[in-house]
Write a protein that holds these residues in place. Sequence first.
Motif, PDB file in Angstrom:
ATOM      1  N   MET A 139       0.852  -1.193   0.000  1.00 57.02           N
ATOM      2  CA  MET A 139       0.000   0.000   0.000  1.00 57.02           C
ATOM      3  C   MET A 139       0.878   1.230   0.000  1.00 57.02           C
ATOM      4  O   MET A 139       1.963   1.245   0.582  1.00 57.02           O
ATOM      5  CB  MET A 139      -1.006   0.011   1.146  1.00 57.02           C
ATOM      6  CG  MET A 139      -0.467   0.270   2.501  1.00 57.02           C
ATOM      7  SD  MET A 139      -1.835   0.359   3.693  1.00 57.02           S
ATOM      8  CE  MET A 139      -0.913   0.151   5.206  1.00 57.02           C
ATOM      9  N   ALA A 140       0.399   2.251  -0.706  1.00 52.13           N
ATOM     10  CA  ALA A 140       1.078   3.541  -0.770  1.00 52.13           C
ATOM     11  C   ALA A 140       0.143   4.580  -0.168  1.00 52.13           C
ATOM     12  O   ALA A 140      -1.010   4.697  -0.590  1.00 52.13           O
ATOM     13  CB  ALA A 140       1.410   3.894  -2.215  1.00 52.13           C
ATOM     14  N   LEU A 141       0.633   5.303   0.833  1.00 52.56           N
ATOM     15  CA  LEU A 141      -0.159   6.324   1.527  1.00 52.56           C
ATOM     16  C   LEU A 141       0.467   7.688   1.263  1.00 52.56           C
ATOM     17  O   LEU A 141       1.669   7.867   1.426  1.00 52.56           O
ATOM     18  CB  LEU A 141      -0.196   6.036   3.029  1.00 52.56           C
ATOM     19  CG  LEU A 141      -0.731   4.664   3.444  1.00 52.56           C
ATOM     20  CD1 LEU A 141      -0.644   4.494   4.956  1.00 52.56           C
ATOM     21  CD2 LEU A 141      -2.166   4.468   2.968  1.00 52.56           C
ATOM     22  N   HIS A 142      -0.383   8.640   0.892  1.00 44.55           N
ATOM     23  CA  HIS A 142       0.084   9.979   0.526  1.00 44.55           C
ATOM     24  C   HIS A 142      -0.659  11.024   1.356  1.00 44.55           C
ATOM     25  O   HIS A 142      -1.894  11.011   1.445  1.00 44.55           O
ATOM     26  CB  HIS A 142      -0.190  10.208  -0.964  1.00 44.55           C
ATOM     27  CG  HIS A 142       0.209  11.560  -1.435  1.00 44.55           C
ATOM     28  ND1 HIS A 142      -0.659  12.619  -1.469  1.00 44.55           N
ATOM     29  CD2 HIS A 142       1.394  12.026  -1.893  1.00 44.55           C
ATOM     30  CE1 HIS A 142      -0.028  13.684  -1.926  1.00 44.55           C
ATOM     31  NE2 HIS A 142       1.219  13.347  -2.189  1.00 44.55           N
ATOM     32  N   SER A 143       0.086  11.950   1.930  1.00 52.82           N
ATOM     33  CA  SER A 143      -0.518  13.030   2.709  1.00 52.82           C
ATOM     34  C   SER A 143      -1.028  14.120   1.766  1.00 52.82           C
ATOM     35  O   SER A 143      -0.242  14.734   1.056  1.00 52.82           O
ATOM     36  CB  SER A 143       0.523  13.612   3.664  1.00 52.82           C
ATOM     37  OG  SER A 143      -0.050  14.674   4.389  1.00 52.82           O
ATOM     38  N   ASN A 144      -2.351  14.333   1.751  1.00 49.08           N
ATOM     39  CA  ASN A 144      -2.941  15.400   0.931  1.00 49.08           C
ATOM     40  C   ASN A 144      -2.962  16.728   1.669  1.00 49.08           C
ATOM     41  O   ASN A 144      -2.969  17.781   1.049  1.00 49.08           O
ATOM     42  CB  ASN A 144      -4.369  15.037   0.519  1.00 49.08           C
ATOM     43  CG  ASN A 144      -4.398  13.904  -0.490  1.00 49.08           C
ATOM     44  OD1 ASN A 144      -3.410  13.637  -1.166  1.00 49.08           O
ATOM     45  ND2 ASN A 144      -5.528  13.235  -0.579  1.00 49.08           N
ATOM     46  N   SER A 145      -3.007  16.655   3.002  1.00 53.26           N
ATOM     47  CA  SER A 145      -3.040  17.851   3.844  1.00 53.26           C
ATOM     48  C   SER A 145      -2.722  17.405   5.268  1.00 53.26           C
ATOM     49  O   SER A 145      -2.489  16.223   5.501  1.00 53.26           O
ATOM     50  CB  SER A 145      -4.428  18.517   3.796  1.00 53.26           C
ATOM     51  OG  SER A 145      -5.380  17.718   4.487  1.00 53.26           O
ATOM     52  N   SER A 146      -2.773  18.334   6.207  1.00 53.55           N
ATOM     53  CA  SER A 146      -2.483  17.962   7.597  1.00 53.55           C
ATOM     54  C   SER A 146      -3.589  17.096   8.194  1.00 53.55           C
ATOM     55  O   SER A 146      -3.386  16.453   9.224  1.00 53.55           O
ATOM     56  CB  SER A 146      -2.286  19.216   8.446  1.00 53.55           C
ATOM     57  OG  SER A 146      -3.482  19.976   8.456  1.00 53.55           O
ATOM     58  N   THR A 147      -4.749  17.041   7.556  1.00 55.15           N
ATOM     59  CA  THR A 147      -5.866  16.255   8.092  1.00 55.15           C
ATOM     60  C   THR A 147      -6.256  15.064   7.224  1.00 55.15           C
ATOM     61  O   THR A 147      -6.991  14.194   7.680  1.00 55.15           O
ATOM     62  CB  THR A 147      -7.117  17.147   8.276  1.00 55.15           C
ATOM     63  OG1 THR A 147      -7.478  17.694   7.000  1.00 55.15           O
ATOM     64  CG2 THR A 147      -6.875  18.259   9.271  1.00 55.15           C
ATOM     65  N   GLU A 148      -5.762  15.017   5.976  1.00 64.78           N
ATOM     66  CA  GLU A 148      -6.228  13.984   5.045  1.00 64.78           C
ATOM     67  C   GLU A 148      -5.083  13.127   4.502  1.00 64.78           C
ATOM     68  O   GLU A 148      -4.122  13.637   3.938  1.00 64.78           O
ATOM     69  CB  GLU A 148      -6.969  14.640   3.881  1.00 64.78           C
ATOM     70  CG  GLU A 148      -7.601  13.645   2.926  1.00 64.78           C
ATOM     71  CD  GLU A 148      -8.388  14.342   1.815  1.00 64.78           C
ATOM     72  OE1 GLU A 148      -9.567  14.671   2.053  1.00 64.78           O
ATOM     73  OE2 GLU A 148      -7.803  14.563   0.737  1.00 64.78           O
ATOM     74  N   LEU A 149      -5.237  11.808   4.679  1.00 66.70           N
ATOM     75  CA  LEU A 149      -4.291  10.825   4.151  1.00 66.70           C
ATOM     76  C   LEU A 149      -5.010  10.037   3.057  1.00 66.70           C
ATOM     77  O   LEU A 149      -6.153   9.611   3.241  1.00 66.70           O
ATOM     78  CB  LEU A 149      -3.836   9.879   5.266  1.00 66.70           C
ATOM     79  CG  LEU A 149      -2.721   8.889   4.917  1.00 66.70           C
ATOM     80  CD1 LEU A 149      -1.413   9.625   4.602  1.00 66.70           C
ATOM     81  CD2 LEU A 149      -2.501   7.898   6.061  1.00 66.70           C
ATOM     82  N   GLU A 150      -4.336   9.856   1.917  1.00 67.16           N
ATOM     83  CA  GLU A 150      -4.944   9.148   0.800  1.00 67.16           C
ATOM     84  C   GLU A 150      -4.255   7.816   0.543  1.00 67.16           C
ATOM     85  O   GLU A 150      -3.028   7.739   0.534  1.00 67.16           O
ATOM     86  CB  GLU A 150      -4.879   9.992  -0.480  1.00 67.16           C
ATOM     87  CG  GLU A 150      -5.537   9.312  -1.672  1.00 67.16           C
ATOM     88  CD  GLU A 150      -5.630  10.175  -2.913  1.00 67.16           C
ATOM     89  OE1 GLU A 150      -6.107   9.659  -3.940  1.00 67.16           O
ATOM     90  OE2 GLU A 150      -5.230  11.359  -2.866  1.00 67.16           O
TER      91      GLU A 150
END
Length: 155
Positions: free
Chosen positions: A52-63
């Motif tokens: 799995m690859a997890l990417h931070s979109n913002s300080s509150t949202e992980l994609e």
Amino acid sequence: MEKFTLKKIGQDSDIPYELLLLADETVEAIDRYIFDSDLYLLHHDAQDIAVMALHSNSSTELEIKNMAVAESYRSQGIGSILMDKAKEIAKEKRYTMLVVGTSDTGFQQIKFYEKNGFIKKGLRKNFFIENYAVPMYENGLQMRDMIILAHDLSE
């Protein structure tokens, strides 16, 4: 329960494209997000069986940019194990929202995410038409729109 080990892999590690390509169509598409995402491998019996690859979109949202399970390990709950780990990682890092995008033709994936507490949140119109050079098909239908699903972690 059998022994599974989740390991975050470093930037200097080989990228497990063979697993990532089970959930994404091209190496070029993967390369657009993989270098600024955290990559995790799930091991079983010294084999890499899921990624799995997890990417931070913002300080509150992980994609979740990519989540894939080797074909011989599917339908055994491995995807749900990975999903629980993604939620755990997101909560540890104080994200309040976990999001994922999948094709409008990915009926099985949409059902999986909904089973794991995600709800449909949005739509990226013509995403697969505009971001891929050739038309792609899933379940006999051309992939067009990306469905965005979200799981609220603040509950």
